[in-house]
Design an enzyme around this catalytic site. Structure first.
Site, PDB file in Angstrom:
ATOM      1  N   ASP A  51       0.855  -1.189   0.000  1.00 41.90           N
ATOM      2  CA  ASP A  51       0.000   0.000   0.000  1.00 41.90           C
ATOM      3  C   ASP A  51       0.887   1.233   0.000  1.00 41.90           C
ATOM      4  OD1 ASP A  51       0.977   0.255   2.647  1.00 41.90           O
ATOM      5  OD2 ASP A  51      -0.729  -0.860   3.435  1.00 41.90           O
TER       6      ASP A  51
ATOM      7  N   ASP B 106       1.706   5.011   1.680  1.00 35.80           N
ATOM      8  CA  ASP B 106       1.505   5.906   2.817  1.00 35.80           C
ATOM      9  C   ASP B 106       2.093   7.265   2.460  1.00 35.80           C
ATOM     10  OD1 ASP B 106       0.676   3.689   4.734  1.00 35.80           O
ATOM     11  OD2 ASP B 106       2.663   3.015   4.119  1.00 35.80           O
TER      12      ASP B 106
ATOM     13  N   ASP C  52       9.777   3.782  12.759  1.00 34.99           N
ATOM     14  CA  ASP C  52      10.335   2.633  13.480  1.00 34.99           C
ATOM     15  C   ASP C  52      11.725   2.190  13.011  1.00 34.99           C
ATOM     16  OD1 ASP C  52       9.150   1.783  11.110  1.00 34.99           O
ATOM     17  OD2 ASP C  52       7.821   0.311  12.049  1.00 34.99           O
TER      18      ASP C  52
END
Ligand code: ATP
Ligand code: MG
Length: 467
Positions: free
Chosen positions: A88, A90, A170
């Protein structure tokens, strides 16, 4: 297999830009905010608009045209640099969620802990996140930001600039930004080097970052399995030490993460890594316990076969369902519980029913499992004993059961690992494809199932107290 960016021909960087000084994942550099990014101009990298979905491009351009900063971030950039197709897209921006909403009709704001905008185009959802800022030690409104006693971030809605946002991501390979303004890739954290070397490296201090959000440990495993990357040793050491923090994660979030872990096409590799880092037990404690005293590799083989099956089905574009996944992952504790009830002379059907309810109820305390999956999961289990009944109307009734297909696939798995007779599996494989007359003939010639002789009820031993 490690997928290196070099082999993919994915990353080209200009030679005058040093790499080592940019590999800044230590806390000091981050606190000082003095890090200069490496910017890779369009001709020197392979992120192409042709590989970005038209919906993501629409979002990127509309934000830019409205005067906001607008970047493709996260997995989209990472995967395109690796020559892979992103799952996907982002988007990162300095527009606030409300500003994003005012730009798109098809936009919904979601999340309390982490407020995001979802812009929907048909089935595709583009996730738009406003840049986050660091907020420790600052006088902030605790409606926007909060930590638990363990250091876990409970809310993270203090907005900032791109320079702030980088450090809240992250892993270094997830913190690369593709700027729609000039098509360059911006790297503050040495993500390009780690992408080349095939390393998942936490940004900043692994202990602190895992404490902030323990789910990052699961994400490390997920990406390592999917990309064939290794996890850097400092992060790895902390995963061994901090796995228990996953016990505090809400079951609904763990359920979502389990689906990403096991339904992303690399379930087998993911399962093996989760076991290696001893994290599996925080997702499926009963299964982990059952597997720890497995006999002859029997139960673990069923789990592995089910996961192989899931990966293969996804590779072939077939459908999968969490009901089947959970049925397989929880089968061993289910089987043991059922056996215990049978030993107590409970009737087989009742034993299956009570054990099924009990296992499901216990699991949902760890990972939630919506009823639309837990019902069919229990049905798959309950139908298993019916494959043995092959006389009279029983086979027809089973074949017509709405859950027959899943239950049959499950029985095949059990037969592959030697738990159900191969003869039963073959019988049903044949039976399905016969015409009505042939089916009757087959039923006629089926073995009559011997009645189980009930053993005399054993008296339950009275528990002995030590005191
Ligand atoms: P994929 O979509 O392929 O699973 P992804 O890297 O895009 O991988 P997402 O969950 O879509 O993962 O998140 C998008 C980006 O948001 C990540 O790449 C990362 O930069 C950031 N992110 C997501 N979850 C976290 C988290 N728990 N902590 C810090 N940053 C996160
Ligand atoms: Mg993503």
């Amino acid at each position: 297999m490690a997928l290196y960016a070099d082999q993919q021909g994915g990353i080209i960087r200009s030679s005058d830009q040093g790499t080592s000084e940019n590999n800044v994942t230590n806390q000091g550099d981050i606190e000082s905010g003095s890090v200069q990014p490496v910017t890779i101009p369009r001709p020197e990298h392979t992120v192409s608009r042709a590989s970005i979905s038209s919906s993501a491009l629409k979002v990127l351009y509309r934000l830019k045209d409205a005067g906001f900063q607008s970047f493709l971030v996260g997995g989209g950039v990472r995967d395109l640099l690796l020559g892979r197709e992103p799952k996907d897209f982002d988007v990162g921006t300095n527009a606030t969620p409300d500003e994003v909403r005012s730009l798109f009709r098809n936009c919904r704001l979601i999340g309390r802990r982490f407020r995001l905008a979802h812009v929907r185009y048909g089935r595709e959802v583009i996730e738009v996140a406003t840049f986050r800022a660091r907020h420790e030690g600052e006088a902030i409104d605790d409606r926007d930001s909060a930590h638990s006693d363990e250091g876990r971030i409970l809310r993270d809605n203090v907005y900032g600039s791109l320079e702030d946002d980088v450090w809240r991501r992250d892993f270094t390979v997830n913190a690369l930004y593709y700027d729609i303004k000039d098509f360059s890739v911006v790297d503050y954290v040495g993500g390009l080097d780690d992408l080349k070397a095939g390393v998942m490296r936490v940004i900043g201090d692994p202990e602190k970052r895992f404490r902030e959000d323990p789910v990052r440990m699961l994400r490390a495993v997920r990406f390592a399995a999917k990309l064939g990357f290794r996890i850097d040793p400092d992060s790895e050491a902390m995963m061994h030490a901090l796995g228990h923090l996953l016990e505090d994660i809400p079951p609904a979030r763990l359920f979502e993460e389990v689906l990403k872990l096991f339904q992303g096409g690399c379930a087998v590799a993911t399962f093996e890594l989760l076991r290696h880092y001893d994290l599996f037990r925080y997702l499926f404690p009963m299964t982990d316990e059952a597997l720890s005293h497995e006999e002859q590799g029997f139960p673990i083989t069923l789990v592995l076969r089910a996961l192989e099956n899931t990966d293969a089905r996804l590779a072939e574009g077939k459908t999968i369902t969490p009901a089947f996944l959970f049925a397989a992952l929880l089968w061993e504790p289910m089987r043991l519980q059922m056996q215990e009830f049978l030993n107590q002379e409970m009737a087989p059907l009742e034993a299956a029913q009570v054990a099924g309810n009990q296992i499901a109820a216990e699991q949902v305390q760890v990972t939630s499992l919506p009823k639309r999956f837990s019902f069919p999961m229990r049905e798959i289990w309950m139908l298993q004993s019916r494959f043995e009944r092959r006389r009279g109307k029983a086979p027809h009734r089973l074949l017509e059961h709405p859950r027959f297909r899943a239950a049959y696939d499950f029985m095949l798995l059990r037969s592959e690992v030697g738990e159900a007779p191969k003869e039963t599996a073959d019988w049903w494989t044949d039976f399905q494809v016969l015409n009505a007359g042939e089916r009757e003939q087959k039923i006629e010639s089926s073995p009559v199932k011997k009645k189980r002789r009930r053993r005399p009820r054993k008296r339950k031993p009275t528990p002995q107290s030590d005191e």
